[in-house]
Design a protein around this motif. Structure first.
Motif, PDB file in Angstrom:
ATOM      1  N   THR A  80       0.833  -1.099  -0.110  1.00  0.00           N
ATOM      2  CA  THR A  80      -0.188  -0.046   0.007  1.00  0.00           C
ATOM      3  C   THR A  80       0.836   1.241   0.042  1.00  0.00           C
ATOM      4  O   THR A  80       0.482   2.208  -0.317  1.00  0.00           O
ATOM      5  CB  THR A  80      -0.997   0.170   1.227  1.00  0.00           C
ATOM      6  N   LYS A  81       2.193   1.095   0.228  1.00  0.00           N
ATOM      7  CA  LYS A  81       2.900   2.176   0.209  1.00  0.00           C
ATOM      8  C   LYS A  81       3.459   2.552  -1.055  1.00  0.00           C
ATOM      9  O   LYS A  81       4.211   3.556  -1.356  1.00  0.00           O
ATOM     10  CB  LYS A  81       4.161   2.096   1.284  1.00  0.00           C
ATOM     11  N   THR A  82       3.406   1.637  -1.950  1.00  0.00           N
ATOM     12  CA  THR A  82       3.762   1.670  -3.402  1.00  0.00           C
ATOM     13  C   THR A  82       2.953   2.338  -4.409  1.00  0.00           C
ATOM     14  O   THR A  82       1.708   2.155  -4.160  1.00  0.00           O
ATOM     15  CB  THR A  82       4.366   0.179  -3.962  1.00  0.00           C
ATOM     16  N   ASN A  83       3.303   3.152  -5.076  1.00  0.00           N
ATOM     17  CA  ASN A  83       2.475   4.037  -6.214  1.00  0.00           C
ATOM     18  C   ASN A  83       1.962   2.871  -7.163  1.00  0.00           C
ATOM     19  O   ASN A  83       2.691   2.253  -7.618  1.00  0.00           O
ATOM     20  CB  ASN A  83       3.190   5.153  -6.767  1.00  0.00           C
ATOM     21  N   GLY A  84       0.555   2.996  -7.228  1.00  0.00           N
ATOM     22  CA  GLY A  84      -0.061   2.102  -8.233  1.00  0.00           C
ATOM     23  C   GLY A  84      -1.106   1.264  -7.799  1.00  0.00           C
ATOM     24  O   GLY A  84      -1.675   1.490  -6.681  1.00  0.00           O
ATOM     25  N   ASP A  85      -1.377  -0.150  -8.206  1.00  0.00           N
ATOM     26  CA  ASP A  85      -2.217  -0.769  -7.918  1.00  0.00           C
ATOM     27  C   ASP A  85      -1.666  -1.718  -6.525  1.00  0.00           C
ATOM     28  O   ASP A  85      -0.690  -2.704  -6.897  1.00  0.00           O
ATOM     29  CB  ASP A  85      -2.740  -1.757  -9.009  1.00  0.00           C
ATOM     30  N   SER A  86      -2.130  -1.424  -5.568  1.00  0.00           N
ATOM     31  CA  SER A  86      -1.676  -2.165  -4.406  1.00  0.00           C
ATOM     32  C   SER A  86      -1.966  -3.658  -4.139  1.00  0.00           C
ATOM     33  O   SER A  86      -1.343  -4.549  -3.611  1.00  0.00           O
ATOM     34  CB  SER A  86      -2.112  -1.535  -3.071  1.00  0.00           C
TER      35      SER A  86
END
Length: 207
Positions: A80-86
């Motif tokens: 969830t901390k990554t940009n994009g589709d978690s």
């Protein structure tokens, strides 16, 4: 809570879906419609609340990949901390665990067997021994059997099994040399649709 070590068929029957925990899917399928327990055959299906559905999907993922609560929480936080589709990121993390990659390459019949083979130090990653099942592999990593483990009986039928095995598109495998390679990250079309990842993310978002 530790990793579940009880009867695998009982777990599949609880959820009514084959979670890939046993090596014989035909045997598992025979009783999938019957819930575990003395009154399983006559038990009426219950309606599931929103929380119940979230919990159920989270438990499925834990059982499938053989991971603990702290591990899946850490994976969700990372995704969830990554940009994009978690959701895709979470499934990529789960799929790219070393024990799962060994299973996906066809070295093992189940993920539990792959985990055991890994902890016994039977594999190398990029030429170095690695016995940590939770290690997340990277694109370009090469997984091979340790030279002194090549003669193990468990590998005797590897080439024959490989002929009938459908290898995931994100992996390469050479049964003759007992070598696998990660050629890309798995994408949405590569994931088995056994659990709904959005419910897992929702579960941890409120806790």
């Amino acid at each position: 809570m530790g990793r579940y070590t009880g009867p695998r068929n009982k777990i599949a029957r609880r959820f009514g879906v084959n979670l890939g925990l046993k090596s014989n899917p035909t045997k598992v399928a025979k009783r999938l419609s019957q819930k575990p327990g003395v009154h399983g055959a006559s038990r009426r299906p219950k309606s599931t609340s929103s929380f119940g559905k979230q919990l159920e999907e989270k438990q499925k993922a834990k059982y499938i990949y053989g991971i603990r609560e702290k591990q899946i929480r850490r994976y969700v936080n990372e995704a969830t901390k990554t940009n994009g589709d978690s959701g895709i990121f979470l499934q990529q993390i789960l799929e790219m665990r070393l024990d799962n990659v060994i299973y996906r390459l066809g070295f093992a019949i189940t993920r539990a067997q792959a985990r055991q083979m890994t902890t016994h130090g039977m594999f190398m990653v990029n030429g170095k021994k690695l016995d940590v099942p939770s290690h997340i592999v990277a694109v370009g990593d090469e997984i091979t059997v340790k030279p002194n483990k090549n003669g193990k009986k468990i590998f005797d039928s590897l080439e024959d099994r490989a002929k009938n095995y459908e290898l995931p598109s994100w992996l390469q495998f050479n049964a003759a040399t007992k070598t696998g390679k990660v050629i890309s990250k798995p994408m949405k079309e590569d994931f088995e649709q056994v659990f709904d990842v959005k419910f897992i993310i929702e579960y941890f978002s409120t806790r």
